[in-house]
Design a protein around this motif. Structure first.
Motif, PDB file in Angstrom:
ATOM      1  N   ASN A 157      44.167  20.898  16.345  1.00  0.00           N
ATOM      2  CA  ASN A 157      44.893  21.846  17.185  1.00  0.00           C
ATOM      3  C   ASN A 157      45.847  22.649  16.310  1.00  0.00           C
ATOM      4  O   ASN A 157      46.645  22.063  15.567  1.00  0.00           O
ATOM      5  CB  ASN A 157      45.705  21.116  18.265  1.00  0.00           C
ATOM      6  CG  ASN A 157      44.873  20.786  19.486  1.00  0.00           C
ATOM      7  OD1 ASN A 157      43.748  21.254  19.612  1.00  0.00           O
ATOM      8  ND2 ASN A 157      45.407  19.978  20.379  1.00  0.00           N
ATOM      9  N   PRO A 158      45.789  23.963  16.363  1.00  0.00           N
ATOM     10  CA  PRO A 158      46.704  24.772  15.545  1.00  0.00           C
ATOM     11  C   PRO A 158      48.129  24.721  16.088  1.00  0.00           C
ATOM     12  O   PRO A 158      48.345  24.742  17.300  1.00  0.00           O
ATOM     13  CB  PRO A 158      46.123  26.183  15.661  1.00  0.00           C
ATOM     14  CG  PRO A 158      45.384  26.181  16.963  1.00  0.00           C
ATOM     15  CD  PRO A 158      44.844  24.791  17.137  1.00  0.00           C
ATOM     16  N   LYS A 159      49.096  24.634  15.179  1.00  0.00           N
ATOM     17  CA  LYS A 159      50.512  24.685  15.561  1.00  0.00           C
ATOM     18  C   LYS A 159      50.962  26.142  15.457  1.00  0.00           C
ATOM     19  O   LYS A 159      51.526  26.569  14.448  1.00  0.00           O
ATOM     20  CB  LYS A 159      51.344  23.791  14.642  1.00  0.00           C
ATOM     21  CG  LYS A 159      50.922  22.325  14.642  1.00  0.00           C
ATOM     22  CD  LYS A 159      51.791  21.517  13.685  1.00  0.00           C
ATOM     23  CE  LYS A 159      51.344  20.074  13.614  1.00  0.00           C
ATOM     24  NZ  LYS A 159      52.177  19.265  12.682  1.00  0.00           N
ATOM     25  N   THR A 160      50.697  26.899  16.502  1.00  0.00           N
ATOM     26  CA  THR A 160      50.932  28.339  16.446  1.00  0.00           C
ATOM     27  C   THR A 160      52.409  28.705  16.379  1.00  0.00           C
ATOM     28  O   THR A 160      52.751  29.843  16.071  1.00  0.00           O
ATOM     29  CB  THR A 160      50.298  29.022  17.672  1.00  0.00           C
ATOM     30  OG1 THR A 160      50.824  28.428  18.872  1.00  0.00           O
ATOM     31  CG2 THR A 160      48.783  28.847  17.662  1.00  0.00           C
ATOM     32  N   HIS A 161      53.294  27.746  16.680  1.00  0.00           N
ATOM     33  CA  HIS A 161      54.726  28.036  16.655  1.00  0.00           C
ATOM     34  C   HIS A 161      55.329  27.844  15.267  1.00  0.00           C
ATOM     35  O   HIS A 161      56.527  28.072  15.080  1.00  0.00           O
ATOM     36  CB  HIS A 161      55.455  27.130  17.650  1.00  0.00           C
ATOM     37  CG  HIS A 161      55.321  25.665  17.353  1.00  0.00           C
ATOM     38  ND1 HIS A 161      54.147  24.973  17.579  1.00  0.00           N
ATOM     39  CD2 HIS A 161      56.194  24.760  16.847  1.00  0.00           C
ATOM     40  CE1 HIS A 161      54.315  23.717  17.231  1.00  0.00           C
ATOM     41  NE2 HIS A 161      55.541  23.558  16.779  1.00  0.00           N
ATOM     42  N   VAL A 182      47.659  22.851  11.118  1.00  0.00           N
ATOM     43  CA  VAL A 182      46.892  22.224  12.193  1.00  0.00           C
ATOM     44  C   VAL A 182      47.317  20.773  12.380  1.00  0.00           C
ATOM     45  O   VAL A 182      47.829  20.132  11.456  1.00  0.00           O
ATOM     46  CB  VAL A 182      45.374  22.287  11.918  1.00  0.00           C
ATOM     47  CG1 VAL A 182      44.891  23.716  11.936  1.00  0.00           C
ATOM     48  CG2 VAL A 182      45.030  21.609  10.597  1.00  0.00           C
ATOM     49  N   ARG A 183      47.120  20.288  13.588  1.00  0.00           N
ATOM     50  CA  ARG A 183      47.417  18.892  13.918  1.00  0.00           C
ATOM     51  C   ARG A 183      46.095  18.157  14.113  1.00  0.00           C
ATOM     52  O   ARG A 183      45.329  18.487  15.021  1.00  0.00           O
ATOM     53  CB  ARG A 183      48.258  18.811  15.190  1.00  0.00           C
ATOM     54  CG  ARG A 183      48.536  17.378  15.651  1.00  0.00           C
ATOM     55  CD  ARG A 183      49.303  17.339  16.967  1.00  0.00           C
ATOM     56  NE  ARG A 183      50.685  17.771  16.801  1.00  0.00           N
ATOM     57  CZ  ARG A 183      51.173  18.901  17.277  1.00  0.00           C
ATOM     58  NH1 ARG A 183      50.373  19.738  17.933  1.00  0.00           N
ATOM     59  NH2 ARG A 183      52.440  19.217  17.107  1.00  0.00           N
ATOM     60  N   PRO A 184      45.791  17.165  13.265  1.00  0.00           N
ATOM     61  CA  PRO A 184      44.538  16.421  13.432  1.00  0.00           C
ATOM     62  C   PRO A 184      44.626  15.446  14.602  1.00  0.00           C
ATOM     63  O   PRO A 184      45.576  14.675  14.711  1.00  0.00           O
ATOM     64  CB  PRO A 184      44.399  15.676  12.095  1.00  0.00           C
ATOM     65  CG  PRO A 184      45.803  15.520  11.604  1.00  0.00           C
ATOM     66  CD  PRO A 184      46.558  16.726  12.082  1.00  0.00           C
ATOM     67  N   ILE A 185      43.655  15.497  15.474  1.00  0.00           N
ATOM     68  CA  ILE A 185      43.623  14.628  16.652  1.00  0.00           C
ATOM     69  C   ILE A 185      42.247  13.969  16.738  1.00  0.00           C
ATOM     70  O   ILE A 185      41.228  14.611  16.488  1.00  0.00           O
ATOM     71  CB  ILE A 185      43.908  15.425  17.941  1.00  0.00           C
ATOM     72  CG1 ILE A 185      45.284  16.081  17.864  1.00  0.00           C
ATOM     73  CG2 ILE A 185      43.825  14.519  19.174  1.00  0.00           C
ATOM     74  CD1 ILE A 185      45.620  16.948  19.058  1.00  0.00           C
TER      75      ILE A 185
END
Length: 270
Positions: free
Chosen positions: A16-20, A26-29
């Motif tokens: 999930n990209p950390k657009t802020h 990115v955050r690996p999930i």
């Protein structure tokens, strides 16, 4: 706790990209819904998380309301001054940087320190063994290859959050660990979670905070969701505005933001 042999499958990794954040990291999930260790993870979280919540409630901020209430207690003691500064720390990639063996040792230490010789009839060493399975036997698929996680825990496995919290229970007393990388901010006006805190000459001002990258989207009001879902969205948004806003102007600003967001998403409530 045994996995379902028919439905069981390896976890798979996505990002999930950390657009802020700058550079959009990115955050690996890991999707662990049907992973072999999921039932163990869920069970451990079910029995250990309430213990952590109980024993660490005085040093834990669970949401914006909890933060504001804690600050009001601080003010009632006469400690909040015009010179008071706020300081926030953000730990980078905590889940993925947990040293596995050390985290397991801290889990056992946490239970011993708080007098738990057994939890639901299970001794700490057995809990450690089960937690070891969750951490060390975490295997996932990415790019048609199979990997085993050797550092940290799976973001997507329920017990990982509790383990991370217990690890921080130990670490916050020592203030240093080579795996922990901190980013901090200090100032008279800072955001924490979804609250904006401001010190105005010794008076605490609070309001709802929206991240700069946040987009004005909620569940579209033309969707086929049950109608109570939309009622809940409206009520929750307004309730948060009421609880967070220290002055009427802040509430009115947030109310207008809520109204414009709902209109943008096709609301018939406004």
């Amino acid at each position: 706790m045994m996995p379902n042999r028919i439905k069981c499958q390896l976890a798979h990794l996505y990002f999930n990209p950390k657009t802020h954040k700058d550079g959009i990291p990115v955050r690996p999930i890991e999707n662990t819904i049907h992973a072999p260790t999921t039932n163990i993870s869920n069970y451990l979280d079910e029995i250990i998380r309430p213990i952590f919540d109980k024993e660490c409630q005085n040093t834990t901020i669970i949401d914006g309301v909890s933060l504001i209430q804690t600050l009001h207690q601080y003010m009632r003691k006469g400690l909040f001054k015009s010179t008071t500064l706020f300081c926030t720390f953000d730990i980078r990639n905590l889940y993925n940087m947990l040293p596995q063996e050390e985290t397991l040792n801290i889990l056992v230490e946490f239970l011993h320190v708080h007098g738990y010789t057994k939890v639901k009839g299970i001794p700490p060493e057995t809990i450690r063994l089960l937690a070891s399975i969750v951490l060390k036997e975490n295997v996932f698929v990415y790019g048609k290859k199979i990997y085993q996680q050797v550092l940290g825990g799976a973001m997507g496995s329920s017990f990982t959050l509790t383990l991370a919290n217990i690890f921080m229970w130990k670490w916050q007393k020592e203030l240093f660990h080579p795996n922990i990388k901190l980013e901090y901010k200090i100032g008279k006006s800072l955001s924490f979670l979804d609250v904006l805190l401001t010190n105005i000459n010794g008076t605490l001002s609070t309001s709802v905070y929206h991240k700069p990258a946040a987009e004005p989207y909620v569940v579209p009001f033309i969707s086929d969701h049950p109608r109570h879902v939309f009622d809940n969205i409206v009520q929750t948004s307004l309730r948060r505005a009421i609880k967070y806003s220290s002055i009427l102007q802040s509430f009115n600003d947030e109310r207008r933001y809520i109204k414009s967001t709902f209109l943008y998403n096709g609301s018939v409530y406004c």
